[in-house]
Design an enzyme around this catalytic site. Structure first.
Site, PDB file in Angstrom:
ATOM      1  CD  GLU A   1     -22.415  30.199   1.334  1.00  0.00           C
ATOM      2  OE1 GLU A   1     -21.960  31.143   2.012  1.00  0.00           O
ATOM      3  OE2 GLU A   1     -22.336  29.014   1.701  1.00  0.00           O
TER       4      GLU A   1
ATOM      5  CG  HIS B   1     -29.484  21.398   5.954  1.00  0.00           C
ATOM      6  ND1 HIS B   1     -29.138  22.658   6.349  1.00  0.00           N
ATOM      7  CD2 HIS B   1     -28.339  20.668   5.969  1.00  0.00           C
ATOM      8  CE1 HIS B   1     -27.835  22.685   6.623  1.00  0.00           C
ATOM      9  NE2 HIS B   1     -27.325  21.500   6.399  1.00  0.00           N
TER      10      HIS B   1
END
Lengths: 346, 339
Positions: free
Chosen positions: A61, A130
């Site tokens: 990322e 999440h």
């Protein structure tokens, strides 16, 4: 031309339009072209535009954000997609030390037309890693723009605006909104920095972000049955923040609940409340109320998760406090429950 | 000089004109940094300086081999790179160090973020390794548009310990990008030696597992730097993909600041012979003399460099600071933020 489409389809449509209009636009990120297509939001892009403009990445990322930045500095217009907003935390060095700073540090000699799409998860055990929205974190950083589209129209229009913007924009999309249909007028342009009044009312203003707008509209529907009219304002753009229409609404109603999809401590709701107190002090009949996540990591099990998130019910109770009303009997009401609409794991 | 996977370099002695040009470029950098050392105590340059005395041959040598239009990225130890790619823009350089509106970043960058996008130096960063993926992104843009330009990114040996270096190298190899990774290895991350930091045999060996052209050698010798750069660029042309140049050099001064720090206890001072060997400028000067360069030419080069630096320092001292309205400028393209 107006079409009835889901929020998911509106996102895809926006990218299709911009990719067709400008060969510099490309979309990439982990799993972007796989068979699930980021919950369907990148459906059809690789087939139409090819693997050079729609591709997956290694699990890197930070580097991929740097790659997006380098491409943007070179005049391309990348759309970097994260299937969970939580994964942007792996890229914070690039986003906060590089993406947001380079234009300023070069005295305006660089520009960064970069879009970061990130999805906010919820329910079915999404748990602590999440489920973050992070708009308060990103909104805090000078040099970043942050939007949270709630409707299909805004998913379409704000994403198109973000792609055309010559600055970095984070587009935070709530997973539960993906299946919600709405009319989308492809000619309608929505600029950054403009909130949207979703319901006109007189008794109190609810300023909501992302999914909380849905909850606020439900609360307004319930309270309308006893003659209480809520004005619901969808903040929609976190940075830049269009404070004037929000303040005008609060000045009109004299009461305000900020229903934020985030933690309250040091958060966007605190910023908004502070600005509204300063601007509307004379008109306020009570201090601004703030609703947000419980100040803990998001729990997994459903009974605790229900307590973690603010909801239409907590908005109703908050408005009742502001208006000094007896609690509404909610026994006959049906509230949104993801069990009826949404089956895991995603 | 070792070349694990790249073609053998063609080492050639530069002719006198070229050698004198390399010398002048390196001398400008050296004298500019010596001027910083001399002026720093006045506390008018309020910016942390990471001086590159000993490093000069790397940016000068590498950049002399890059094709026109190449993009470059660097670190906070960027003075040599900035002065090289800008062709000696001492005005923008000293303007920035003095925090003046005439600076390369209008006083918003300082020493650690010097850049000149107009000259292809897109960005430098004070956070180790942070420009590496950005350079890979610039190389990706060349590949996306099929324009064939080259991107070079300079970083220290400490950057190799950051995960993003490996992430970036991996992506560059995967996409066969035309990016040259230039590791300026001074064996120190601030004050910590390589042996205390790296659990692998050497940087070239660790990188050798990737599909990347690798060359390693003495970064204190500008002729060797040029030879290695040409060899890696040639390998990259024959077999498209990234290259890595691993070049060692000696950092003569402290990590940040204008002094030597051999008394700090973490390393010892080099003896006179070693100093001669590790000083890239002395080596070029010696080679020039051996080639028969007339002393007057060296003297003229030195005088030109010193006069240029003096003019730029005087101009920077006389220049105005940015006006207050500059505070809120340059955050966003196309408009200022609403406070």
């Amino acid at each position: 031309m107006s079409r009835l489409v889901t929020y998911r389809r509106a996102l895809t449509w926006a990218m299709e339009e911009e990719m067709a209009a400008d060969p510099n636009v490309f979309v990439f990120g982990l799993d972007v072209p796989d068979h699930k297509r980021i919950f369907g939001s990148t459906q059809g892009l690789v087939e139409r535009f090819g693997a050079s403009r729609c591709f997956g990445t290694p699990l890197s990322e930070e580097a991929m954000t740097g790659v997006a930045l380098g491409a943007a500095l070179s005049g391309l217009r990348p759309i970097h997609v994260h299937i969970r907003a939580d994964f942007t935390l792996l890229a914070m060095n690039q986003i906060v030390n590089m993406v947001s700073n380079l234009r300023y540090m070069t005295g305006g000699r660089l520009q960064v037309p970069l879009v970061i799409r990130a999805i906010i998860g919820r329910g079915w055990g999404q748990s602590a890693q999440h489920s973050k929205s992070l708009h308060g974190v990103f909104g805090h950083i000078p040099g970043l723009k942050v939007v949270m589209p709630t409707t299909a129209q805004d998913a379409y229009s704000l994403l198109r605006t973000a792609i055309r913007e010559d600055n970095p924009v984070l587009v935070l999309e709530h997973r539960w909104l993906y299946d919600v249909p709405g009319e989308v007028d492809e000619r309608l342009q929505v600029p950054l920095g403009e909130p949207a009044v979703r319901r006109i009312g007189r008794d109190a203003t609810v300023v909501a972000t992302s999914w909380m707008t849905i909850e606020a509209l439900k609360a307004a529907e319930v309270l309308a049955k006893r003659g209480i009219e809520l004005e619901v304002v969808d903040a929609r753009s976190i940075a830049p923040l269009g404070i004037e229409p929000i303040a005008a609404s609060v000045a009109k109603t004299g009461r305000c609940v900020v229903a934020d999809y985030d933690w309250t401590f040091c958060g966007f709701s605190a910023e908004l409340a502070a600005q509204l107190h300063a601007r509307c002090f004379g008109a306020l009949k009570a201090p601004v109320e703030r609703l947000g996540f419980a100040h803990v990591p998001c729990p997994t099990t459903r009974p605790l998760e229900n307590l973690f998130y603010p909801s239409a019910v907590s908005i109703i109770r908050s408005v009742e406090r502001l208006l000094d009303l007896e609690p509404t009997d909610l026994s006959g009401e049906s509230f949104y429950s993801y069990e009826q609409r949404f089956k895991g794991p995603f | 000089m070792t070349l694990p996977s790249a073609v053998q370099p063609a080492r050639r002695t530069p002719d006198l004109t070229e050698a004198l040009e390399l010398y002048s470029r390196m001398l400008l950098i050296r004298r500019a940094e010596e001027a910083i050392c001399a002026e720093y105590h006045h506390d008018e340059m309020k910016t942390p300086v990471h001086l590159g005395i000993g490093e000069e041959a790397i940016p000068v040598g590498v950049c002399s081999c890059l094709p026109p239009g190449a993009k470059t990225f660097g670190t906070y130890r960027n003075h040599a790179l900035y002065l090289t790619v800008t062709g000696g823009d001492t005005d923008g350089f000293f303007g920035e160090l003095y925090g003046k509106i005439t600076g390369a970043g209008k006083g918003k960058a300082g020493s650690m973020h010097l850049a000149s996008p107009a000259h292809g130096l897109v960005a430098t960063s004070a956070v180790v390794a942070s420009t590496i993926p950005v350079a890979v992104g610039a190389a990706f843009a060349e590949s996306y548009r099929n324009t064939g330009g080259l991107t070079a990114v300079f970083f220290g040996d400490g950057a190799v310990e950051e995960g993003v270096f490996w992430e970036s190298l991996n992506f560059a190899c995967l996409h066969r990008l035309r990016v040259l990774f230039v590791c300026e290895d001074n064996g120190l991350a601030i004050h910590t030696a390589t042996a205390q930091r790296q659990g692998f045999r050497s940087i070239p060996e660790a990188v050798n597992g990737f599909t990347c052209h690798v060359a390693s050698g003495d970064g204190s010798d500008v002729t060797e730097v040029q030879a290695l750069t040409r060899s890696v660029l040639s390998a990259m042309a024959q077999d498209p993909g990234p290259g890595l140049l691993h070049l060692t050099y000696f950092r003569f001064l402290e990590h940040v600041g204008n002094r030597e720090d051999f008394d700090a206890g973490y390393r010892s001072a080099p003896d006179a012979d070693t100093r001669e060997r590790l000083d890239p400028l002395r080596r070029v000067e010696r080679a020039l003399r051996e080639q028969g360069c007339p002393p007057e030419a060296l003297k003229a080069a030195a005088e030109a460099v010193e006069a240029k630096i003096s003019r730029s320092i005087a101009a920077a001292q006389a220049a105005p600071f940015p006006p207050p309205e500059e505070l809120l400028r340059d955050v966003f393209a196309g408009g200022e933020p609403r406070a």
